[in-house]
Design a protein around this motif. Structure first.
Motif, PDB file in Angstrom:
ATOM      1  N   LEU A  20       0.832  -1.198   0.000  1.00 16.82           N
ATOM      2  CA  LEU A  20       0.000   0.000   0.000  1.00 16.82           C
ATOM      3  C   LEU A  20       0.872   1.256   0.000  1.00 16.82           C
ATOM      4  O   LEU A  20       0.548   2.244  -0.672  1.00 16.82           O
ATOM      5  N   ASP A  21       1.980   1.231   0.723  1.00 16.80           N
ATOM      6  CA  ASP A  21       2.886   2.389   0.742  1.00 16.80           C
ATOM      7  C   ASP A  21       3.419   2.713  -0.653  1.00 16.80           C
ATOM      8  O   ASP A  21       3.631   3.882  -0.997  1.00 16.80           O
ATOM      9  N   SER A  22       3.678   1.688  -1.478  1.00 18.11           N
ATOM     10  CA  SER A  22       4.157   1.918  -2.847  1.00 18.11           C
ATOM     11  C   SER A  22       3.073   2.579  -3.689  1.00 18.11           C
ATOM     12  O   SER A  22       3.349   3.482  -4.491  1.00 18.11           O
ATOM     13  N   HIS A  49      -5.245  14.018   0.326  1.00 12.99           N
ATOM     14  CA  HIS A  49      -6.010  13.647  -0.864  1.00 12.99           C
ATOM     15  C   HIS A  49      -5.618  12.257  -1.354  1.00 12.99           C
ATOM     16  O   HIS A  49      -6.473  11.484  -1.816  1.00 12.99           O
ATOM     17  N   THR A  50      -4.349  11.935  -1.240  1.00 11.76           N
ATOM     18  CA  THR A  50      -3.892  10.612  -1.681  1.00 11.76           C
ATOM     19  C   THR A  50      -4.547   9.514  -0.859  1.00 11.76           C
ATOM     20  O   THR A  50      -5.020   8.505  -1.408  1.00 11.76           O
ATOM     21  N   GLU A  55      -8.634   5.217   0.023  1.00  6.49           N
ATOM     22  CA  GLU A  55      -9.805   4.707   0.742  1.00  6.49           C
ATOM     23  C   GLU A  55     -11.000   4.561  -0.194  1.00  6.49           C
ATOM     24  O   GLU A  55     -11.750   3.584  -0.134  1.00  6.49           O
ATOM     25  N   GLY A  56     -11.184   5.545  -1.087  1.00  6.82           N
ATOM     26  CA  GLY A  56     -12.306   5.484  -2.017  1.00  6.82           C
ATOM     27  C   GLY A  56     -12.208   4.299  -2.961  1.00  6.82           C
ATOM     28  O   GLY A  56     -13.212   3.600  -3.216  1.00  6.82           O
ATOM     29  N   LEU A  57     -11.023   4.037  -3.496  1.00  9.60           N
ATOM     30  CA  LEU A  57     -10.850   2.911  -4.414  1.00  9.60           C
ATOM     31  C   LEU A  57     -11.086   1.582  -3.708  1.00  9.60           C
ATOM     32  O   LEU A  57     -11.630   0.642  -4.298  1.00  9.60           O
ATOM     33  N   SER A  64      -8.532  -4.621  -3.591  1.00  9.57           N
ATOM     34  CA  SER A  64      -8.640  -5.375  -2.343  1.00  9.57           C
ATOM     35  C   SER A  64      -7.310  -5.266  -1.620  1.00  9.57           C
ATOM     36  O   SER A  64      -6.263  -5.046  -2.235  1.00  9.57           O
ATOM     37  N   VAL A  65      -7.362  -5.399  -0.314  1.00 16.29           N
ATOM     38  CA  VAL A  65      -6.159  -5.263   0.503  1.00 16.29           C
ATOM     39  C   VAL A  65      -5.970  -6.544   1.303  1.00 16.29           C
ATOM     40  O   VAL A  65      -6.945  -7.174   1.734  1.00 16.29           O
ATOM     41  N   TYR A  66      -4.737  -6.966   1.462  1.00 18.48           N
ATOM     42  CA  TYR A  66      -4.427  -8.140   2.266  1.00 18.48           C
ATOM     43  C   TYR A  66      -3.083  -7.921   2.943  1.00 18.48           C
ATOM     44  O   TYR A  66      -2.334  -7.019   2.570  1.00 18.48           O
TER      45      TYR A  66
END
Length: 278
Positions: A20-22, A49-50, A55-57, A64-66
């Motif tokens: 996610l940081d990338s 804004h980033t 969060e919106g996406l 998806s996040v894992y």
């Protein structure tokens, strides 16, 4: 518009899941430098804004996040979304051609990585991914001088082997050096592009980092020589094979392999008499 541009940039730059940081690092650069997004967002509170876009996406189900090794990674939720993102990147008309868009967005990611490193922010969750992938992004961004600087940097190589381990680190280093030479030749309008200095620098790294383990250093030089020979860079391959031969007491198996590799390179370059000596 900013959501669409950031989504498209992710699928263009990251063919695989990324920390996610990338992704955040890339999107910060897009919001700063991509006119279509920057005009909508403005130049204040880029970081906030980033994160809102991220969060919106995620909330829309596009990403998806894992967790992997306690680090949050993101990926496009479905292959169809990825195809749609690539289509958007082609149709937005951001540059004169799609390849120009691809190059600029990879360049934006590399620029963000370098800026973060320059500020001393080196140990966030994007750093391990960058150590593995940053040379590839420089190639795709047509940043060949930067690529030579990265691959010839002692700190980068040391960090790479610390993060990825010796064997994986040298494999990637060799692959990236070969890819760089190939890219330099593809970009040149002239034949006979000189061999990049990164090969000799890489060989020096192998010897320096494993000066207490001759077997590791010799094996790394052999792997470098074999990769060079396989790709037709015979003179540089012979240089590495000879360096391997000159090390004190490499194992019999490795010495046999090195002599075989040197003989093969000599035969391929029509130096039959020298090959017979091997």
């Amino acid at each position: 518009v900013a959501f669409a541009v950031c989504f498209a940039a992710f699928v263009v730059v990251f063919a695989e899941p990324a920390p996610l940081d990338s992704a955040i690092l890339l999107w910060e650069q897009i919001l700063k430098n991509e006119a279509l997004a920057a005009d909508e967002i403005g130049d204040e509170n880029i970081v906030n804004h980033t994160w809102w876009i991220a969060e919106g996406l995620l909330q829309m189900g596009i990403f998806s996040v894992y967790e992997k090794d306690e680090v949050p990674w993101v990926q496009v939720h479905h292959g169809l979304y990825r195809e749609f993102g690539l289509l958007m990147a082609r149709k937005m008309g951001l540059r004169e051609s799609f390849p120009a868009v691809v190059a600029d967005w990879h360049k934006a990611y590399v620029t963000g990585c370098m800026a973060r490193k320059g500020r001393g922010v080196r140990r966030d969750n994007s750093w391990g991914c960058a150590l593995e992938r940053i040379p590839m992004h420089t190639f795709l961004g047509k940043m060949f001088s930067t690529a030579e600087g990265v691959l010839g940097d002692d700190y980068f190589f040391q960090a790479r082997i610390e993060s990825l381990g010796w064997q994986r680190g040298i494999e990637l280093q060799i692959q990236d050096c070969i890819r760089l030479q190939s890219e330099l030749e593809a970009e040149s309008a002239h034949a006979g592009v000189p061999i990049s200095s990164v090969f000799r620098q890489t060989a020096a790294f192998f010897l320096e980092k494993r000066k207490d383990s001759i077997a590791d250093a010799a094996n790394a030089l052999y792997c470098l020589g074999f990769a060079l020979a396989e790709n037709g860079y015979l003179d540089e391959a012979l240089r590495q094979f000879r360096a391997c031969e000159d090390l004190p007491s490499p194992t019999p198996v490795l010495m046999s392999s090195t002599l075989y590799g040197a003989s093969w390179a000599l035969l391929a370059s029509n130096r039959t008499d020298q090959a017979k000596v091997k």
